[in-house]
Scaffold this active site. Structure first.
Site, PDB file in Angstrom:
ATOM      1  N   GLY A   9       0.824  -1.207   0.000  1.00 17.26           N
ATOM      2  CA  GLY A   9       0.000   0.000   0.000  1.00 17.26           C
ATOM      3  C   GLY A   9       0.852   1.246   0.000  1.00 17.26           C
ATOM      4  O   GLY A   9       0.508   2.251   0.644  1.00 17.26           O
ATOM      5  N   GLY A  13      -0.565   8.343   0.730  1.00 19.44           N
ATOM      6  CA  GLY A  13      -0.755   8.530   2.164  1.00 19.44           C
ATOM      7  C   GLY A  13       0.418   8.092   3.014  1.00 19.44           C
ATOM      8  O   GLY A  13       1.586   8.367   2.693  1.00 19.44           O
ATOM      9  N   ILE A  14       0.116   7.401   4.097  1.00 14.70           N
ATOM     10  CA  ILE A  14       1.150   6.952   5.031  1.00 14.70           C
ATOM     11  C   ILE A  14       2.141   6.018   4.340  1.00 14.70           C
ATOM     12  O   ILE A  14       3.349   6.118   4.539  1.00 14.70           O
ATOM     13  CB  ILE A  14       0.500   6.257   6.243  1.00 14.70           C
ATOM     14  CG1 ILE A  14      -0.302   7.270   7.065  1.00 14.70           C
ATOM     15  CG2 ILE A  14       1.554   5.579   7.111  1.00 14.70           C
ATOM     16  CD1 ILE A  14      -1.139   6.637   8.169  1.00 14.70           C
ATOM     17  N   ARG A  34      -2.931  -2.186  -5.456  1.00 16.51           N
ATOM     18  CA  ARG A  34      -3.831  -2.826  -6.422  1.00 16.51           C
ATOM     19  C   ARG A  34      -3.686  -2.233  -7.815  1.00 16.51           C
ATOM     20  O   ARG A  34      -3.914  -2.900  -8.811  1.00 16.51           O
ATOM     21  CB  ARG A  34      -5.282  -2.703  -5.941  1.00 16.51           C
ATOM     22  CG  ARG A  34      -5.590  -3.628  -4.768  1.00 16.51           C
ATOM     23  CD  ARG A  34      -7.004  -3.453  -4.281  1.00 16.51           C
ATOM     24  NE  ARG A  34      -7.340  -4.456  -3.273  1.00 16.51           N
ATOM     25  CZ  ARG A  34      -8.470  -4.471  -2.592  1.00 16.51           C
ATOM     26  NH1 ARG A  34      -9.382  -3.537  -2.797  1.00 16.51           N
ATOM     27  NH2 ARG A  34      -8.698  -5.421  -1.693  1.00 16.51           N
ATOM     28  N   ASP A  53      -2.805  -7.556  -5.189  1.00 15.15           N
ATOM     29  CA  ASP A  53      -3.929  -7.565  -4.259  1.00 15.15           C
ATOM     30  C   ASP A  53      -3.587  -8.545  -3.163  1.00 15.15           C
ATOM     31  O   ASP A  53      -3.480  -9.761  -3.409  1.00 15.15           O
ATOM     32  CB  ASP A  53      -5.210  -7.989  -4.995  1.00 15.15           C
ATOM     33  CG  ASP A  53      -6.433  -7.984  -4.084  1.00 15.15           C
ATOM     34  OD1 ASP A  53      -6.279  -7.854  -2.846  1.00 15.15           O
ATOM     35  OD2 ASP A  53      -7.554  -8.127  -4.611  1.00 15.15           O
ATOM     36  N   GLY A  82      -4.347  -1.531   3.661  1.00 13.73           N
ATOM     37  CA  GLY A  82      -5.566  -1.775   4.425  1.00 13.73           C
ATOM     38  C   GLY A  82      -6.731  -1.001   3.839  1.00 13.73           C
ATOM     39  O   GLY A  82      -6.550  -0.095   3.017  1.00 13.73           O
ATOM     40  N   TYR A 145     -12.952  -2.434  11.367  1.00 12.81           N
ATOM     41  CA  TYR A 145     -11.596  -1.889  11.250  1.00 12.81           C
ATOM     42  C   TYR A 145     -10.832  -2.046  12.570  1.00 12.81           C
ATOM     43  O   TYR A 145      -9.665  -2.467  12.583  1.00 12.81           O
ATOM     44  CB  TYR A 145     -11.696  -0.417  10.858  1.00 12.81           C
ATOM     45  CG  TYR A 145     -10.380   0.271  10.604  1.00 12.81           C
ATOM     46  CD1 TYR A 145      -9.653   0.023   9.455  1.00 12.81           C
ATOM     47  CD2 TYR A 145      -9.882   1.213  11.511  1.00 12.81           C
ATOM     48  CE1 TYR A 145      -8.452   0.675   9.205  1.00 12.81           C
ATOM     49  CE2 TYR A 145      -8.685   1.870  11.273  1.00 12.81           C
ATOM     50  CZ  TYR A 145      -7.971   1.598  10.117  1.00 12.81           C
ATOM     51  OH  TYR A 145      -6.780   2.244   9.878  1.00 12.81           O
ATOM     52  N   ALA A 147     -11.326  -4.225  14.935  1.00  8.60           N
ATOM     53  CA  ALA A 147     -11.023  -5.643  15.152  1.00  8.60           C
ATOM     54  C   ALA A 147      -9.804  -6.068  14.347  1.00  8.60           C
ATOM     55  O   ALA A 147      -8.923  -6.789  14.840  1.00  8.60           O
ATOM     56  CB  ALA A 147     -12.232  -6.501  14.784  1.00  8.60           C
ATOM     57  N   SER A 148      -9.727  -5.606  13.109  1.00  9.53           N
ATOM     58  CA  SER A 148      -8.589  -5.980  12.263  1.00  9.53           C
ATOM     59  C   SER A 148      -7.292  -5.383  12.785  1.00  9.53           C
ATOM     60  O   SER A 148      -6.243  -6.036  12.785  1.00  9.53           O
ATOM     61  CB  SER A 148      -8.837  -5.541  10.815  1.00  9.53           C
ATOM     62  OG  SER A 148      -8.789  -4.131  10.669  1.00  9.53           O
TER      63      SER A 148
END
Length: 239
Positions: A9, A13-14, A34, A53, A82, A145, A147-148
């Site tokens: 990813g 962003g981050i 992706r 992916d 994520g 989110y 929980a993950s």
């Protein structure tokens, strides 16, 4: 010494900030996403981008094979990829829940497993997982989110014990609210509400998260493993 670094990813962003931090330090950087696109900022540093992916084990294996051919076995893995599908519990579908868990947690399992095999043979490696303050603090509308992201902590600490004897460290960086495209869509009212709960009174810059990741991947952090490092302006204190 230049290392082979993979940031999942890493196209925005981050993740992009993390990839840039390693590239600017002279490491050989690969990113996956992706789309497979390579941002201009990274192209200047001869970084490579691979379409992947992380929900597809075959794509993960193929991506690693391509990266290993270009840069050598991955020595530093930053699992950042994520997704979010925010909604209140009673409106949350089973697909809303499972797709977030599958990407954020099971997807991370796939990339860490693939990277750790080569790290174990080399008897060295750095793994950093990107969690979130929400993982321990909780947030309405983000049960999936949260929980993950809390699952990543248990995953990382188990692996820290498992892989430590092979000189592989596994740590977690837990950002709070960061100034990215994802948070830019929030209303001004919501942004003010969020900042009011942050002791430092502002959002983080992506580069501030990247600095923590770079530190955990450095020789200076060789004796740190199983740690959860908050970069949240104090928002999650006590959790």
């Amino acid at each position: 010494m230049s290392r082979s670094v993979l940031v999942t990813g890493g196209n925005r962003g981050i993740g992009l900030a993390i990839a840039l931090a390693f590239a600017e330090a002279g490491d050989k950087v690969a990113i996956t996403s992706r789309s497979g696109e390579l941002p201009e900022e990274l192209a200047k540093h001869q970084a490579i981008a691979v379409r992947c992916d992380i929900n597809d084990a075959a794509q993960v294996d193929a991506a690693f094979t391509e990266i290993e051919a270009a840069n050598g076995p991955v020595e530093v893995l930053v699992a950042n990829a994520g997704i979010t599908k925010d909604t209140l519990l009673l409106r949350m579908t089973e697909e809303d829940f499972t797709s977030v868990l599958d990407t954020n947690l099971t997807g991370t399992f796939r990339v860490v497993k693939r990277a750790s095999a080569k790290m174990m043979r080399a008897r060295k490696g750095r793994v950093v997982l990107i969690s979130s303050v929400v993982g321990l603090l909780g947030s309405p509308g983000q049960a999936n989110y949260a929980a993950s992201k809390s699952g990543l902590i248990g995953f990382a600490r188990s692996l820290a014990r498992e892989l430590g004897p092979r000189n592989i460290t596994v740590n977690v960086v837990s950002p709070g609210f960061v100034d990215t495209d994802m948070t830019a869509v929030l209303s001004e009212e919501r942004r003010k509400e969020i900042v009011s709960g942050v002791p430092l009174g502002r959002y983080a810059a992506p580069a501030e998260v990247a600095s923590a990741v770079r530190f955990l991947s450095s020789d200076e952090a060789a004796y740190i493993t199983g740690a959860v490092i908050p970069v949240d302006g104090g928002l999650g204190m006590g959790h």
